[in-house]
Design a protein around this motif. Structure first.
Motif, short mmCIF file in Angstrom:
data_model
loop_
_atom_site.label_atom_id
_atom_site.label_comp_id
_atom_site.label_asym_id
_atom_site.label_seq_id
_atom_site.Cartn_x
_atom_site.Cartn_y
_atom_site.Cartn_z
N LYS A 69 0.89 -1.15 0.04
CA LYS A 69 0.19 0.04 0.07
C LYS A 69 0.88 1.21 0.01
N VAL A 70 0.47 2.25 -0.84
CA VAL A 70 1.33 3.33 -0.94
C VAL A 70 0.49 4.79 -0.63
N TYR A 71 1.06 5.58 0.09
CA TYR A 71 0.33 6.89 0.52
C TYR A 71 1.23 7.94 0.18
N ILE A 72 1.05 8.93 -0.71
CA ILE A 72 1.96 9.51 -1.15
C ILE A 72 1.26 11.20 -0.77
N MET A 73 2.06 12.15 -0.62
CA MET A 73 1.73 13.68 -0.69
C MET A 73 2.40 14.39 -1.86
N LEU A 74 1.74 15.03 -2.68
CA LEU A 74 2.44 15.66 -3.96
C LEU A 74 2.18 17.22 -3.61
N ASN A 75 3.14 18.12 -3.87
CA ASN A 75 3.11 19.36 -4.17
C ASN A 75 2.62 19.47 -5.68
N LYS A 76 1.51 19.54 -6.15
CA LYS A 76 1.05 19.77 -7.31
C LYS A 76 1.35 20.90 -8.03
N PRO A 77 2.16 21.22 -9.05
CA PRO A 77 2.21 22.30 -9.80
C PRO A 77 0.87 22.63 -10.80
N GLU A 78 1.10 24.02 -11.03
CA GLU A 78 0.10 24.05 -12.00
C GLU A 78 0.30 23.56 -13.55
N ASN B 210 6.10 8.90 -10.66
CA ASN B 210 6.16 7.60 -11.42
C ASN B 210 6.56 6.61 -10.71
N ILE B 211 5.81 5.81 -10.27
CA ILE B 211 6.18 4.57 -9.42
C ILE B 211 5.53 3.21 -9.79
N ASP B 212 6.17 2.16 -9.43
CA ASP B 212 5.50 0.71 -9.93
C ASP B 212 3.99 0.75 -9.60
N GLU B 213 3.70 0.93 -8.41
CA GLU B 213 2.30 0.62 -8.03
C GLU B 213 1.51 1.51 -8.74
N LEU C 249 -2.14 10.65 -3.06
CA LEU C 249 -2.48 9.83 -3.80
C LEU C 249 -2.12 8.40 -3.21
N THR C 250 -2.99 7.51 -3.61
CA THR C 250 -2.66 6.22 -2.63
C THR C 250 -3.17 5.04 -3.76
N ASN C 251 -2.98 3.76 -3.60
CA ASN C 251 -3.84 2.78 -4.12
C ASN C 251 -4.51 1.87 -3.02
N ASP C 252 -4.78 2.63 -2.05
CA ASP C 252 -5.63 2.02 -0.99
C ASP C 252 -7.13 2.68 -1.13
N LYS D 119 8.54 21.28 -1.98
CA LYS D 119 8.47 22.39 -2.92
C LYS D 119 7.52 21.97 -4.22
N LYS D 120 7.14 22.64 -4.99
CA LYS D 120 6.22 22.21 -6.21
C LYS D 120 6.95 21.31 -7.10
N GLY D 121 6.02 20.27 -7.54
CA GLY D 121 6.69 19.21 -8.03
C GLY D 121 7.46 17.94 -7.53
N GLN D 122 7.45 18.09 -6.23
CA GLN D 122 8.20 17.18 -5.30
C GLN D 122 7.10 16.51 -4.58
N TRP D 123 7.36 15.19 -4.32
CA TRP D 123 6.44 14.35 -3.66
C TRP D 123 7.17 13.34 -2.65
N ARG D 124 6.45 13.13 -1.44
CA ARG D 124 7.25 12.17 -0.39
C ARG D 124 5.85 11.14 0.11
#
Length: 246
Positions: A63-72, A92-95, A113-116, A228-233
Motif C-alpha cells: 500500500k502506498v500513501y503519497i503527498m504531492l505538491n502539485k504544480p500548475e 512515477n512509481i511501480d504501484e 495519492l494512494t492505491n488504497d 516544493k512544487k513538483g516534489q512528493w514524499r
C-alpha cells in the motif's frame, strides 16, 4: 469470503470505489471471462478472476500513501483524453495509484495519492466535512461586506456554498499592464470543507475578485509544509493514522 466487486477493484488500486462503480457500469470489467455491469455483484478473490480492460487485476501487496505538491498545468487524473500532463507523470512509481480528490489544472498545492481504496471516503465523503485550507492571490480589495458574504455562503450558479473561513493576509499595489494602472492584489487564506468544481474561484469571482493563483496548503491536519512544487514524499505514520481515524 465474498465481497462487492467495486470494493475489490478499489483494493486492487484500479480507482476509488465510486469510480470503480462507474467503470463497472461502462462494461469494462469481466468476472471469470464474462462482462459484469451490475453494482451488486459479489466475488470471491480466492476463486474468481477479475479483469479490467482485459487485464487481470489483483490486490496490491504494497500500500502506498503519497503527498504531492502539485504544480500548475497538470491534470488531477490518471489519464487525460486531451493528452495533457497528469500528476502521475510526476509521481512515477511501480504501484498503480490514483489521486484522492482533485485540484484544478491552474491550481497548485497539496494532493494525496494512494492505491488504497479503503481510505478514499475518509477524506472525500461529505459526512467527514474535513477542512481544506488554501492561499489565494486575488485582484481587488476585500471589503467587510465581501468577507461577510464569503463566510455566510455564496451562490455560485445554482448552488449556495456552506459557511467558509476567509482572512486577509496582505494587500499590495501592483501595476496592471492590461489596464495601464495600479491595482490592489489581495492575498487571502480560505478554508472550506466542500469540494465543488472550481469552488473557490467561483466564490471569489462572484464578488468580482479574480483569482490569480491558488494553492492548497492543508487537508485537515495534513500540511504541505516546505515541500516544493513538483516534489512528493510518502506520508508519515502519524499522517496515515490521522487519515484512518477520520
Amino acid at each position: 469470503m465474498e465481497e462487492r466487486l467495486q470494493k475489490y477493484m478499489a483494493q486492487c488500486g484500479v480507482a476509488s470505489r465510486r469510480k470503480c462503480e462507474e467503470i463497472i457500469l461502462e462494461g469494462k470489467v469481466k468476472v471469470n471471462g464474462v462482462v459484469v455491469k451490475e453494482l451488486g455483484t459479489k466475488i470471491d478473490p480466492e476463486k474468481d478472476t477479475v479483469e479490467f480492460n482485459d487485464k487481470i487485476i489483483k490486490i496490491e501487496e504494497k500500500k502506498v500513501y503519497i503527498m504531492l505538491n502539485k504544480p500548475e498545468g497538470y491534470i488531477t487524473s490518471a489519464k487525460d483524453e486531451k493528452g495533457r500532463k497528469t500528476v502521475l507523470d510526476i509521481v512515477n512509481i511501480d504501484e498503480r495509484i490514483y489521486p484522492i480528490g482533485r485540484l484544478d489544472y491552474d491550481s497548485s498545492g497539496l494532493l494525496l495519492l494512494t492505491n488504497d481504496g479503503s481510505i478514499y471516503n475518509n477524506i472525500i465523503h461529505p459526512r467527514v466535512a474535513i477542512k481544506k485550507k488554501y492561499i489565494a492571490e486575488c485582484r481587488g480589495k476585500f471589503t467587510e461586506s465581501d468577507l461577510k458574504k464569503f463566510k455566510s455562503g455564496i451562490d455560485i450558479g445554482g448552488y449556495v456554498t456552506a459557511e467558509a473561513e476567509i482572512d486577509v493576509i496582505s494587500e499590495e499595489k501592483s501595476f496592471n499592464s492590461r489596464k495601464n494602472s495600479n491595482e490592489i492584489i489581495s492575498t487571502v487564506e480560505i478554508s472550506i470543507h466542500e469540494g465543488k468544481n472550481r469552488q473557490i474561484r467561483k466564490m471569489c469571482a462572484s464578488l468580482n475578485h479574480e483569482v490569480i493563483s491558488l494553492k492548497r496548503v492543508s487537508i485537515g491536519n495534513i500540511k504541505l509544509g516546505y515541500l516544493k512544487k513538483g516534489q512528493w514524499r510518502n506520508l508519515t505514520s502519524e499522517e496515515l493514522n490521522y487519515i484512518k481515524s477520520l
